[in-house]
Design a protein around this motif. Structure first.
Motif, PDB file in Angstrom:
ATOM      1  N   HIS A  67       0.855  -1.180   0.000  1.00 50.54           N
ATOM      2  CA  HIS A  67       0.000   0.000   0.000  1.00 50.54           C
ATOM      3  C   HIS A  67       0.896   1.238   0.000  1.00 50.54           C
ATOM      4  O   HIS A  67       1.811   1.354   0.817  1.00 50.54           O
ATOM      5  CB  HIS A  67      -0.914   0.013   1.228  1.00 50.54           C
ATOM      6  CG  HIS A  67      -1.644  -1.279   1.433  1.00 50.54           C
ATOM      7  ND1 HIS A  67      -2.819  -1.575   0.774  1.00 50.54           N
ATOM      8  CD2 HIS A  67      -1.362  -2.364   2.209  1.00 50.54           C
ATOM      9  CE1 HIS A  67      -3.224  -2.787   1.136  1.00 50.54           C
ATOM     10  NE2 HIS A  67      -2.362  -3.280   2.005  1.00 50.54           N
ATOM     11  N   GLY A  68       0.636   2.135  -0.930  1.00 49.59           N
ATOM     12  CA  GLY A  68       1.415   3.365  -1.032  1.00 49.59           C
ATOM     13  C   GLY A  68       0.517   4.582  -0.973  1.00 49.59           C
ATOM     14  O   GLY A  68      -0.623   4.563  -1.457  1.00 49.59           O
ATOM     15  N   TYR A  69       1.036   5.645  -0.375  1.00 53.59           N
ATOM     16  CA  TYR A  69       0.269   6.874  -0.237  1.00 53.59           C
ATOM     17  C   TYR A  69       1.187   8.075  -0.482  1.00 53.59           C
ATOM     18  O   TYR A  69       2.339   8.109  -0.037  1.00 53.59           O
ATOM     19  CB  TYR A  69      -0.349   6.985   1.161  1.00 53.59           C
ATOM     20  CG  TYR A  69      -1.245   5.824   1.534  1.00 53.59           C
ATOM     21  CD1 TYR A  69      -2.583   5.793   1.133  1.00 53.59           C
ATOM     22  CD2 TYR A  69      -0.751   4.752   2.264  1.00 53.59           C
ATOM     23  CE1 TYR A  69      -3.408   4.726   1.469  1.00 53.59           C
ATOM     24  CE2 TYR A  69      -1.560   3.680   2.605  1.00 53.59           C
ATOM     25  CZ  TYR A  69      -2.891   3.672   2.201  1.00 53.59           C
ATOM     26  OH  TYR A  69      -3.692   2.612   2.525  1.00 53.59           O
ATOM     27  N   ASN A  70       0.659   9.055  -1.194  1.00 53.88           N
ATOM     28  CA  ASN A  70       1.334  10.349  -1.375  1.00 53.88           C
ATOM     29  C   ASN A  70       2.765  10.185  -1.893  1.00 53.88           C
ATOM     30  O   ASN A  70       3.730  10.697  -1.315  1.00 53.88           O
ATOM     31  CB  ASN A  70       1.337  11.139  -0.071  1.00 53.88           C
ATOM     32  CG  ASN A  70      -0.072  11.435   0.426  1.00 53.88           C
ATOM     33  OD1 ASN A  70      -0.979  11.644  -0.373  1.00 53.88           O
ATOM     34  ND2 ASN A  70      -0.252  11.432   1.725  1.00 53.88           N
TER      35      ASN A  70
ATOM     36  N   ASP B 113       0.948  12.914  -9.349  1.00 48.75           N
ATOM     37  CA  ASP B 113       1.532  12.187  -8.237  1.00 48.75           C
ATOM     38  C   ASP B 113       0.581  11.087  -7.793  1.00 48.75           C
ATOM     39  O   ASP B 113      -0.633  11.171  -7.997  1.00 48.75           O
ATOM     40  CB  ASP B 113       1.803  13.134  -7.057  1.00 48.75           C
ATOM     41  CG  ASP B 113       2.804  14.217  -7.405  1.00 48.75           C
ATOM     42  OD1 ASP B 113       3.843  13.881  -7.998  1.00 48.75           O
ATOM     43  OD2 ASP B 113       2.521  15.393  -7.096  1.00 48.75           O
ATOM     44  N   GLU B 114       1.149  10.066  -7.155  1.00 51.17           N
ATOM     45  CA  GLU B 114       0.329   8.952  -6.669  1.00 51.17           C
ATOM     46  C   GLU B 114      -0.313   9.323  -5.341  1.00 51.17           C
ATOM     47  O   GLU B 114       0.377   9.624  -4.371  1.00 51.17           O
ATOM     48  CB  GLU B 114       1.205   7.713  -6.500  1.00 51.17           C
ATOM     49  CG  GLU B 114       0.468   6.506  -5.940  1.00 51.17           C
ATOM     50  CD  GLU B 114       1.411   5.363  -5.636  1.00 51.17           C
ATOM     51  OE1 GLU B 114       1.627   5.079  -4.446  1.00 51.17           O
ATOM     52  OE2 GLU B 114       1.950   4.773  -6.591  1.00 51.17           O
ATOM     53  N   ARG B 115      -1.636   9.299  -5.324  1.00 52.00           N
ATOM     54  CA  ARG B 115      -2.329   9.590  -4.071  1.00 52.00           C
ATOM     55  C   ARG B 115      -2.507   8.320  -3.250  1.00 52.00           C
ATOM     56  O   ARG B 115      -2.402   8.335  -2.024  1.00 52.00           O
ATOM     57  CB  ARG B 115      -3.689  10.226  -4.392  1.00 52.00           C
ATOM     58  CG  ARG B 115      -4.285  10.974  -3.235  1.00 52.00           C
ATOM     59  CD  ARG B 115      -3.334  12.011  -2.673  1.00 52.00           C
ATOM     60  NE  ARG B 115      -2.828  12.938  -3.686  1.00 52.00           N
ATOM     61  CZ  ARG B 115      -1.683  13.562  -3.592  1.00 52.00           C
ATOM     62  NH1 ARG B 115      -0.893  13.379  -2.552  1.00 52.00           N
ATOM     63  NH2 ARG B 115      -1.286  14.395  -4.544  1.00 52.00           N
ATOM     64  N   SER B 116      -2.780   7.201  -3.923  1.00 48.79           N
ATOM     65  CA  SER B 116      -2.881   5.935  -3.211  1.00 48.79           C
ATOM     66  C   SER B 116      -2.671   4.792  -4.195  1.00 48.79           C
ATOM     67  O   SER B 116      -2.944   4.917  -5.394  1.00 48.79           O
ATOM     68  CB  SER B 116      -4.240   5.791  -2.520  1.00 48.79           C
ATOM     69  OG  SER B 116      -5.281   5.673  -3.470  1.00 48.79           O
ATOM     70  N   ASP B 117      -2.159   3.689  -3.670  1.00 46.27           N
ATOM     71  CA  ASP B 117      -1.970   2.478  -4.464  1.00 46.27           C
ATOM     72  C   ASP B 117      -2.216   1.286  -3.551  1.00 46.27           C
ATOM     73  O   ASP B 117      -1.557   1.127  -2.522  1.00 46.27           O
ATOM     74  CB  ASP B 117      -0.555   2.414  -5.048  1.00 46.27           C
ATOM     75  CG  ASP B 117      -0.347   1.183  -5.913  1.00 46.27           C
ATOM     76  OD1 ASP B 117      -0.498   1.300  -7.138  1.00 46.27           O
ATOM     77  OD2 ASP B 117      -0.036   0.107  -5.363  1.00 46.27           O
ATOM     78  N   ASP B 118      -3.169   0.465  -3.937  1.00 50.08           N
ATOM     79  CA  ASP B 118      -3.542  -0.706  -3.137  1.00 50.08           C
ATOM     80  C   ASP B 118      -3.345  -1.947  -4.002  1.00 50.08           C
ATOM     81  O   ASP B 118      -4.064  -2.142  -4.985  1.00 50.08           O
ATOM     82  CB  ASP B 118      -4.998  -0.579  -2.680  1.00 50.08           C
ATOM     83  CG  ASP B 118      -5.412  -1.729  -1.774  1.00 50.08           C
ATOM     84  OD1 ASP B 118      -4.528  -2.300  -1.114  1.00 50.08           O
ATOM     85  OD2 ASP B 118      -6.608  -2.049  -1.737  1.00 50.08           O
TER      86      ASP B 118
ATOM     87  N   HIS C  27      -5.323   2.089  -8.287  1.00 52.74           N
ATOM     88  CA  HIS C  27      -4.295   3.127  -8.363  1.00 52.74           C
ATOM     89  C   HIS C  27      -4.979   4.476  -8.594  1.00 52.74           C
ATOM     90  O   HIS C  27      -5.769   4.626  -9.537  1.00 52.74           O
ATOM     91  CB  HIS C  27      -3.351   2.805  -9.522  1.00 52.74           C
ATOM     92  CG  HIS C  27      -2.097   3.602  -9.532  1.00 52.74           C
ATOM     93  ND1 HIS C  27      -1.093   3.437  -8.609  1.00 52.74           N
ATOM     94  CD2 HIS C  27      -1.670   4.583 -10.363  1.00 52.74           C
ATOM     95  CE1 HIS C  27      -0.100   4.264  -8.876  1.00 52.74           C
ATOM     96  NE2 HIS C  27      -0.434   4.975  -9.938  1.00 52.74           N
TER      97      HIS C  27
ATOM     98  N   ASP D 129      -8.247   7.419 -11.823  1.00 50.37           N
ATOM     99  CA  ASP D 129      -8.615   6.274 -10.989  1.00 50.37           C
ATOM    100  C   ASP D 129      -8.591   5.034 -11.884  1.00 50.37           C
ATOM    101  O   ASP D 129      -9.428   4.892 -12.779  1.00 50.37           O
ATOM    102  CB  ASP D 129     -10.002   6.489 -10.397  1.00 50.37           C
ATOM    103  CG  ASP D 129     -10.326   5.484  -9.301  1.00 50.37           C
ATOM    104  OD1 ASP D 129      -9.995   4.295  -9.472  1.00 50.37           O
ATOM    105  OD2 ASP D 129     -10.911   5.889  -8.279  1.00 50.37           O
TER     106      ASP D 129
END
Length: 485
Positions: A21-24, A33-38, A69, A87
């Protein structure tokens, strides 16, 4: 992540589940920019190793992954005019079955595999500077992917054997590749009709055949020389077929997919040699030559881009042909030597023929196109060599190491893609590893010890600029690794 394993003398079953899981996350070379990645991933594997049978191994594996993403431009300067949110959802699932037989002195490897990949995504643009509509901020929605999918099934086999001073190997593979997408449609606000539409339910079916053969001659126990020839087909990937207006290339263009692409066909020849000795270690080297037909490239099309600060739109097409050749070599010192030496070097050179170039004036405006009879293939790294020195005396718990890396300038660059040359650089790293226990390792060191100011040739540039993106300077680090069995 987690894994569960059951194992006895002949059977092994492994179940694996993982997630990230990635954020910001900020991407300086992208417009968002990536806001979230699940990301979630699962895999099941079964391995059978029979006894007293010509069947030596049976391996069956299944996997499934899902990615959600979200990216936006809220922290970019142009967010005061348009706030864009992308999205995208992706799934991938597949299987692989492998078998290994040993009839006589022949090793026979055979199996089948397949995967099914889907991708769907929307970009929502909030038009901040446009007049409100019915009291609401104007919103425009653009499809980046429209229920695109790729379904591939393949069967493969490989035969090999040692016969005296010779070793031979034969391999073949066949694939059925099916892909499709809902209508790829691009709509302009206020326009009565879409200004561009690719075929509805744009399906593509390709049958690919690949095969290769190799022969190696051994001269004693220490030296061998081999040659191999092969023909391999690569189906276009999902981006090349179904992307809808995103700057995914090296140059500053929105890219558009092409469902009608043909498979690339690579014809390659390799020559390899290996020299071993107890006193000097092992030396390996190889030369390769590759002739590619239906090489997938891109040409400019008259559509208007949807991304800010790009020059226009390019669509993926099959080019005429391309040629690549190069070498790689390596040397590893003997294990008995107290000083461990690991050295390697590699170079690839490539050209594409009769490729279209977009002509720009001094202000960056498009003035037309021209066809280049020969041009460098974009995004090929320059000549590079690496050297690692380490202390490898048995039983020593403290192991120091130092490494050196040299990358040459890259001046063989693509004119069609307006690729920029890059400067060479020299790096030095140092580290010390301490292993007090078998399951515990402590390592520390410094990367880029000389604090060199450099950038990689394959680094992207920020959309709308020509500025190089430097790599980090001197970096100190400390790692603690704990292995649990």
């Amino acid at each position: 992540g987690s894994a569960v394993r059951y194992e006895n003398n002949r059977h092994r079953i492994t179940l694996t589940a993982d997630g990230s899981h990635g954020y910001n996350v900020h991407y300086p070379a992208l417009p968002m920019d990536e806001r979230s990645d699940d990301t979630r991933f699962g895999r099941a594997e079964y391995v059978l190793t029979p006894e007293h049978s010509s069947l030596k191994m049976l391996n069956i594996s299944l996997y499934h992954s899902r990615v959600h993403h979200v990216m936006d431009n809220k922290e970019r300067p142009f967010s005061d005019t348009v706030v864009a949110i992308s999205d995208i959802s992706t799934t991938a699932q597949g299987y692989r079955l492998e078998t290994l037989f040993t009839p006589g002195n022949i090793t026979w490897f055979a199996g089948l595999d397949g995967h099914y990949i889907t991708k769907d995504g929307m970009r929502t643009k909030n038009m901040i500077l446009q007049p409100p509509v019915n009291g609401n901020l104007p919103v425009k929605k653009e499809k980046l992917w429209n229920e695109a999918y790729v379904f591939n099934n393949g069967v493969f086999t490989e035969l090999s054997a040692y016969q005296g001073k010779w070793f031979w190997i034969l391999a073949a593979r066949a694939d059925l590749n099916i892909s499709g997408s809902d209508t790829i449609k691009i709509i302009r606000p206020g326009a009565p009709e879409p200004y561009m539409t690719l075929p509805e339910k744009a399906k593509s079916t390709l049958i690919n055949y690949s095969f290769s053969g190799g022969l190696t001659r051994f001269f004693g126990k220490d030296f061998s020389l081999g040659i191999s020839l092969g023909r391999a087909m690569r189906s276009p990937d999902m981006t090349e077929r179904y992307i809808i207006m995103l700057p995914v290339g090296y140059d500053k263009y929105d890219y558009l997919g092409n469902p009608g692409l043909k498979a690339e066909v690579n014809h390659e020849a390799d020559i390899t040699l290996t020299k071993k000795s107890s006193g000097m270690g092992q030396i390996t080297g190889g030369l390769f030559f590759s002739y590619v037909t239906n090489y997938i490239t891109a040409v400019r099309v008259p559509e208007l881009p949807l991304t800010a600060d790009v020059l226009g739109v390019k669509q993926f097409v099959n080019g005429e042909h391309a040629v690549l050749y190069g070498f790689e070599c390596a040397w590893v010192s003997p294990r008995e030597s107290h000083l461990g030496i690991d050295w390697n070097a590699s170079l690839t050179y490539g050209n594409i023929y009769n490729i279209e170039k977009t002509v720009l004036d001094e202000y960056g405006s498009v003035t037309g196109t021209e066809v280049l009879e020969k041009d460098a293939i974009a995004e090929i790294p320059p000549f590079e060599t690496n050297l690692i020195l380490s202390w490898q005396e048995p039983g020593v718990k403290v192991v120091p190491a130092v490494s050196f890396r040299y990358a040459a300038p890259q001046n063989h660059i693509s004119k069609a893609y307006y690729e920029q040359p890059s400067q060479g650089f020299f790096l030095m790293n140092a580290s010390v590893k301490y292993q007090p226990l078998q399951y515990l390792t402590l390592q520390g060191g410094v990367n880029n010890l000389l604090d060199t100011d450099y950038y990689e040739h394959l680094n992207r540039r920020v959309i709308g600029t020509t500025a190089d993106m430097p790599e980090p300077g001197r970096v100190w680090y400390l790692q603690l690794n704990l292995r649990i069995q």
